[in-house]
Motif scaffolding. Structure first.
Motif, PDB file in Angstrom:
ATOM      1  N   SER A 118    -166.826 -23.776  55.475  1.00  0.00           N
ATOM      2  CA  SER A 118    -166.083 -23.506  56.707  1.00  0.00           C
ATOM      3  C   SER A 118    -166.110 -24.760  57.585  1.00  0.00           C
ATOM      4  N   PRO A 119    -165.317 -25.779  57.224  1.00  0.00           N
ATOM      5  CA  PRO A 119    -165.388 -27.058  57.935  1.00  0.00           C
ATOM      6  C   PRO A 119    -164.998 -26.977  59.403  1.00  0.00           C
ATOM      7  N   ASP A 120    -164.233 -25.954  59.777  1.00  0.00           N
ATOM      8  CA  ASP A 120    -163.801 -25.831  61.175  1.00  0.00           C
ATOM      9  C   ASP A 120    -164.749 -24.994  62.026  1.00  0.00           C
ATOM     10  N   SER A 121    -165.870 -24.586  61.458  1.00  0.00           N
ATOM     11  CA  SER A 121    -166.729 -23.637  62.167  1.00  0.00           C
ATOM     12  C   SER A 121    -167.343 -24.221  63.431  1.00  0.00           C
ATOM     13  N   LEU A 122    -167.599 -25.536  63.453  1.00  0.00           N
ATOM     14  CA  LEU A 122    -168.292 -26.128  64.597  1.00  0.00           C
ATOM     15  C   LEU A 122    -167.494 -26.010  65.894  1.00  0.00           C
ATOM     16  N   LYS A 123    -166.188 -25.844  65.799  1.00  0.00           N
ATOM     17  CA  LYS A 123    -165.406 -25.713  67.024  1.00  0.00           C
ATOM     18  C   LYS A 123    -165.742 -24.426  67.789  1.00  0.00           C
ATOM     19  N   TYR A 124    -166.410 -23.482  67.092  1.00  0.00           N
ATOM     20  CA  TYR A 124    -166.790 -22.218  67.731  1.00  0.00           C
ATOM     21  C   TYR A 124    -168.284 -22.157  68.045  1.00  0.00           C
ATOM     22  N   GLU A 125    -168.974 -23.304  67.947  1.00  0.00           N
ATOM     23  CA  GLU A 125    -170.428 -23.310  68.056  1.00  0.00           C
ATOM     24  C   GLU A 125    -170.921 -22.716  69.369  1.00  0.00           C
ATOM     25  N   SER A 126    -170.159 -22.886  70.444  1.00  0.00           N
ATOM     26  CA  SER A 126    -170.599 -22.374  71.741  1.00  0.00           C
ATOM     27  C   SER A 126    -170.638 -20.845  71.774  1.00  0.00           C
ATOM     28  N   TYR A 127    -170.021 -20.200  70.775  1.00  0.00           N
ATOM     29  CA  TYR A 127    -170.031 -18.740  70.703  1.00  0.00           C
ATOM     30  C   TYR A 127    -171.101 -18.216  69.742  1.00  0.00           C
ATOM     31  N   PHE A 128    -171.762 -19.107  68.999  1.00  0.00           N
ATOM     32  CA  PHE A 128    -172.645 -18.660  67.934  1.00  0.00           C
ATOM     33  C   PHE A 128    -173.878 -17.935  68.491  1.00  0.00           C
ATOM     34  N   SER A 129    -174.233 -16.877  67.775  1.00  0.00           N
ATOM     35  CA  SER A 129    -175.496 -16.183  68.003  1.00  0.00           C
ATOM     36  C   SER A 129    -176.479 -16.661  66.948  1.00  0.00           C
ATOM     37  N   LEU A 130    -177.619 -17.177  67.365  1.00  0.00           N
ATOM     38  CA  LEU A 130    -178.598 -17.720  66.422  1.00  0.00           C
ATOM     39  C   LEU A 130    -179.520 -16.618  65.909  1.00  0.00           C
ATOM     40  N   PRO A 131    -179.823 -16.630  64.609  1.00  0.00           N
ATOM     41  CA  PRO A 131    -180.669 -15.579  64.032  1.00  0.00           C
ATOM     42  C   PRO A 131    -182.109 -15.687  64.508  1.00  0.00           C
ATOM     43  N   GLU A 132    -182.694 -14.550  64.783  1.00  0.00           N
ATOM     44  CA  GLU A 132    -184.108 -14.465  65.163  1.00  0.00           C
ATOM     45  C   GLU A 132    -184.826 -13.645  64.096  1.00  0.00           C
ATOM     46  N   LEU A 133    -185.796 -14.265  63.401  1.00  0.00           N
ATOM     47  CA  LEU A 133    -186.560 -13.533  62.389  1.00  0.00           C
ATOM     48  C   LEU A 133    -187.473 -12.540  63.089  1.00  0.00           C
ATOM     49  N   ILE A 134    -187.312 -11.260  62.750  1.00  0.00           N
ATOM     50  CA  ILE A 134    -188.177 -10.236  63.329  1.00  0.00           C
ATOM     51  C   ILE A 134    -188.992  -9.570  62.228  1.00  0.00           C
ATOM     52  N   GLU A 135    -190.188  -9.176  62.563  1.00  0.00           N
ATOM     53  CA  GLU A 135    -191.077  -8.432  61.672  1.00  0.00           C
ATOM     54  C   GLU A 135    -191.325  -7.082  62.327  1.00  0.00           C
ATOM     55  N   PHE A 136    -191.039  -6.019  61.611  1.00  0.00           N
ATOM     56  CA  PHE A 136    -191.126  -4.697  62.227  1.00  0.00           C
ATOM     57  C   PHE A 136    -191.958  -3.752  61.360  1.00  0.00           C
ATOM     58  N   PRO A 137    -192.593  -2.765  61.979  1.00  0.00           N
ATOM     59  CA  PRO A 137    -193.417  -1.813  61.214  1.00  0.00           C
ATOM     60  C   PRO A 137    -192.537  -0.848  60.430  1.00  0.00           C
ATOM     61  N   THR A 138    -193.003  -0.473  59.244  1.00  0.00           N
ATOM     62  CA  THR A 138    -192.282   0.487  58.410  1.00  0.00           C
ATOM     63  C   THR A 138    -192.941   1.862  58.526  1.00  0.00           C
ATOM     64  N   GLU A 139    -192.445   2.804  57.728  1.00  0.00           N
ATOM     65  CA  GLU A 139    -193.011   4.155  57.719  1.00  0.00           C
ATOM     66  C   GLU A 139    -194.416   4.182  57.127  1.00  0.00           C
ATOM     67  N   VAL A 140    -194.746   3.148  56.324  1.00  0.00           N
ATOM     68  CA  VAL A 140    -196.068   3.096  55.693  1.00  0.00           C
ATOM     69  C   VAL A 140    -197.011   2.329  56.619  1.00  0.00           C
ATOM     70  N   PRO A 141    -198.079   2.946  57.102  1.00  0.00           N
ATOM     71  CA  PRO A 141    -199.004   2.257  58.010  1.00  0.00           C
ATOM     72  C   PRO A 141    -199.538   0.964  57.404  1.00  0.00           C
TER      73      PRO A 141
END
Length: 865
Positions: free
Chosen positions: A414-437
């Motif tokens: 996607s060579p044209d993607s940088l023109k939209y960089e000001s709209y980008f949402s950056l990924p945040e790695l999250i760690e969350f608890p599951t049903e198994v304690p």
């Protein structure tokens, strides 16, 4: 009255418009998303050290083309693959390893016939005359040698496939995995064969290795004296248990001695992968025998022992990775290996000094790495990041190979993607608890992001949760325009790595064994609840989507849980027992490993619990999908329709497991940037819906006005039944016309730009076959001769494409009605005949006989054979 400021003016002033989440305007439209849909199917280097990549093109019906890096900066890359070819293998359904290069010789698998072809990479630049205004030079590229030549036999169809091959310079041959479906399409035989590269007559490939269910990674050492390979058998998948073997090759080219290097030791449960020889004959490979993570090892040949290079709780491979490391220096002073590994959701590029057992990190902008290939004093790296789409970069080292001195993007999805960089949402790695304690899972969270808009502090955004396919796969936190489509409009998006995903070691990966449909569903629901409880999203506006296995998780979450309010499934599994019964050989035991007995499959199949669905669902399905057959989507659609739930089913002709064509990807149907025939069962799709955003009027549901009127709908209802090319190179297509009572007409591209297309089919004919009820392959063209099936009598007719010649003439007998049908034919120039499928209903309309017949094309009386 002064007009209100535009979005751009508002952004320039640093002001933000208050608007509800989900209603924000965004320049990242569905057209932008679908325009960024080129895929990458692998990279290599030619004899001059220039990059070659395999690029899939949705705007060419998903055709895969090999492209050569430009010789000079500023020049355009050059297509290597002629237009009549497409580089793709169907081996083990998913493909991968469709080409290999040695010096100036290329061998590739052609999609249409699945034969291997040899092609010279010596290209000649031909300059044409100056344009009429003397301002532009036009260039064309053509091979100096002959076009691609087949090197494997023609078996009359794509029943024999090849993949993952390497050159054997000692014997002048190509060693590759072969899958043969001639005797049994559901249970093909897989072997390793040697294919001759000489100019003599094509010979039947020589079988080198056989006896197990599956083979991968045949790799020759530099002298051609040894070969390494990976093999495994049912009920295992290659990431469960596999074996690494080495074979010693005789003067006759046969394997006379075999040694198992890894995988048979009862003290270790392991799945070795990616063996590779150094230039001086050392064998390296990756396995997870000690710490449960795929790490690099070296084989000690004298004692048949293995030695870890640098133990680390990180993954140096993935289940279907093809090239995660390269030996970049191998001499008496040093052995250096450039490698990539993943740890806590991020990829790293590193250099391992084998003698010192040390690892040095290299700093590059990529946070995700899929493939690395060694060039001349450089590496070519396929990767991405939160702000970079899938790309290939040239990474240049200093002389000591300890530091990166240059990083240059050579190819971008996607060579044209940088023109939209000001709209980008950056990924945040999250760690969350599951049903198994005590057990956690992981996800990438993308908050809403738009430089023009903001919502009130009291409002929380809606959430779209993605469940990845596989299910043995991993989603990665990289720039994907389809995610940004949603986040730039005020949606939150989360991509979940549920228990069973790769990238976090064997223990995490095996959480799903026997518990598919439970662990993945629980983890997706837990992730959504975690985000609600964290105050990041609105708990009343939770939606879920997924493709393939992710589509199953989507349907199961909607059937067996009450967390989500709507869902979209792409070629998702609805019936596990049907999947188990119809799954090809490669995955034939996969479902049983993941689910269990027939009873377990029944209880966890969403189709058997339609009464539990309670929200809107949309289904997307390819009609040529062999992994998840269309009947599954149709079955769940019919059941939900009967129940009265809002449900839609969108089907795509010509699409298989994963969408490749532009018309399937757009508007708003977008896949991940990596080629699916090269990545296995996991395909990530999203479905942003194209919309017009303006000031809204409050009105009851069902009462809204729309410019999409019934006239607009009926006026857009022409459809396409196939395309071909005439002898003069002009396009011919089959077009159905509702305004002519559905008559199907062959139309020819105009001779000159601006002229109107020309109807080929006379008004008293309609081109359509009733073969196998649905019909397909109603016409075929060779040069200026057309053969087509006529709808009314189902006879075949021959017609000249010179429009002023005689009208269509029948070439099959008149049986007094449409009781004999023909379809999917080809011309046989040797015998002057037409070879086609025939379906005969004369004896029994409910159980017709089907066979392949030859029909004369001469001017004699019509024959009944």
């Amino acid at each position: 009255m002064a007009s209100s400021p535009s979005s751009s003016e508002t952004a320039a002033k640093g002001e933000r418009v208050n608007a509800p989440y989900g209603s924000w305007k965004s320049p990242i439209t569905a057209d932008v998303v679908s325009g960024a849909s080129k895929g990458l199917g692998g990279i290599s280097v030619d004899g001059d050290g220039r990059l070659i990549w395999l690029e899939s093109r949705p705007n060419e019906s998903g055709r895969s083309v090999l492209v050569n890096e430009a010789e000079k900066p500023g020049d355009e890359p050059l297509d290597i693959t002629p237009k009549e070819f497409s580089v793709r293998t169907l081996c083990q359904e998913y493909g991968g390893g469709a080409f290999a290069i040695s010096g100036d010789t290329l061998v590739f698998s052609n999609y249409k016939d699945q034969r291997l072809y040899k092609q010279s990479l010596r290209l000649k630049i031909c300059r044409s005359k100056m344009s009429t205004n003397n301002s532009l030079l036009l260039y064309s590229v053509s091979p100096t040698d002959s076009p691609p030549l087949p090197i494997t036999p023609d078996y009359g169809g794509p029943s024999v496939c090849y993949a993952d091959g390497v050159f054997d310079s000692r014997f002048g041959r190509y060693v590759t995995v072969r899958e043969d479906r001639r005797e049994n399409s559901l249970n093909p035989t897989t072997v390793v064969v040697a294919v001759g590269l000489g100019e003599k007559d094509i010979q039947e490939p020589k079988v080198l290795i056989s006896g197990n269910d599956f083979y991968a990674f045949p790799r020759m050492d530099a002298k051609g004296g040894k070969i390494a390979w990976i093999e495994w058998g049912h009920p295992n998948m290659p990431w469960d248990r596999a074996e690494l073997w080495v074979g010693y090759i005789s003067e006759a080219g046969d394997i006379y001695k075999r040694v198992c290097v890894a995988g048979r030791d009862p003290k270790h449960v392991e799945s070795p992968t990616e063996p590779k020889w150094s230039p001086n004959g050392e064998l390296f490979f990756i396995t997870d025998r000690q710490n449960g993570f795929w790490n690099l090892y070296k084989w000690i040949e004298s004692t048949n022992e293995v030695q870890p290079l640098y133990p680390l709780n990180a993954e140096f491979a993935s289940p279907f990775g093809m090239n995660y490391y390269e030996v970049i220096q191998s001499d008496e002073q040093k052995t250096l290996i450039a490698c990539s590994y993943r740890q806590r959701g991020r990829s790293h590029l590193a250099i391992i000094d084998v003698l010192q057992s040390s690892l040095s990190l290299l700093d590059i902008p990529f946070t995700d790495i899929q493939d690395i290939t060694s060039g001349i004093n450089c590496l070519y790296v396929e990767g991405a990041s939160g702000v970079l789409p899938t790309s290939v970069a040239k990474v240049t080292f200093n002389d000591e190979k300890s530091e990166v001195i240059d990083f240059q993007i050579i190819w971008s999805s996607s060579p044209d993607s940088l023109k939209y960089e000001s709209y980008f949402s950056l990924p945040e790695l999250i760690e969350f608890p599951t049903e198994v304690p005590g057990q956690n899972a992981y996800a990438y969270f993308y908050p809403p992001s738009n430089l023009v808009y903001q919502a009130s502090q009291e409002e929380k955004p809606p959430l779209l949760l993605e469940s990845h396919g596989g299910p043995t796969s991993e989603t990665r936190g990289v720039l994907n325009p389809s995610i940004q489509y949603w986040t730039s409009r005020g949606w939150a998006f989360v991509d979940v790595n549920y228990g069973g995903s790769t990238g976090y070691g064997r223990e995490f990966r095996e959480r799903l064994l026997g518990r598919w449909g439970i662990v993945d569903v629980d983890d997706c629901c837990s992730c959504a609840k975690f985000l609600v409880e964290s105050g990041k999203v609105d708990g009343n506006r939770l939606c879920i989507t997924g493709g393939s296995a992710g589509g199953y998780t989507t349907l199961a979450a909607l059937a067996f849980r009450e967390t989500f309010k709507a869902g979209a499934s792409l070629y998702g599994v609805a019936d596990l027992n049907m999947l188990r019964a119809e799954t090809p050989k490669f995955e034939s035991d996969y479902v049983e490993n993941l689910v269990g007995s027939e009873k377990d499959c029944y209880e966890r199949s969403p189709i058997n619990s339609v009464e539990k669905f309670s929200c809107p669902i949309i289904l997307f399905q390819g009609l040529e999908d062999k992994v998840v057959p269309p009947d599954q989507a149709r079955k769940i659609y019919a059941a939900l329709k009967q129940k009265g739930l809002p449900v839609a089913l969108v089907e795509y002709e010509g699409e298989q497991h994963g969408f490749r064509k532009l018309e399937s990807l757009s508007p708003g149907r977008r896949r991940s940037n990596r080629n699916p025939g090269s990545t296995g069962p996991w395909l990530l799709h999203r479905h942003p819906q194209k919309q017009l955003l303006r000031e809204t009027v409050t009105a009851p549901y069902g009462s809204w006005k729309s410019p999409i009127t019934a006239d607009v709908v009926s006026g857009a209802s022409k459809s396409l039944g196939g395309i071909s090319v005439g002898g003069d190179g002009r396009l011919v297509w089959l077009e159905s016309r509702p305004d002519e009572s559905g008559r199907s007409v062959l139309v020819k591209e105009p001779e000159k730009p601006g002229d109107e297309p020309v109807d080929i089919t006379p008004k008293e004919f309609a081109v359509r076959t009733l073969c196998q009820e649905y019909g397909r392959g109603a016409f075929s063209i060779s040069g200026d001769t057309l053969v087509f099936s006529n709808y009314e009598d189902q006879r075949l007719y021959k017609q000249s494409l010179h429009l002023k010649d005689s009208p269509p003439l029948p070439i099959t007998p008149d049986y007094g009605g449409p009781s004999v049908c023909y379809a999917d034919g080809v011309f046989d120039s040797r015998f002057g005949r037409y070879v086609t499928v025939r379906e005969d209903w004369r004896d029994s309309s409910s159980s017709p006989t089907t066979m392949v017949v030859a029909i004369g094309l001469g001017e004699k009386d019509i024959q009944g054979k």
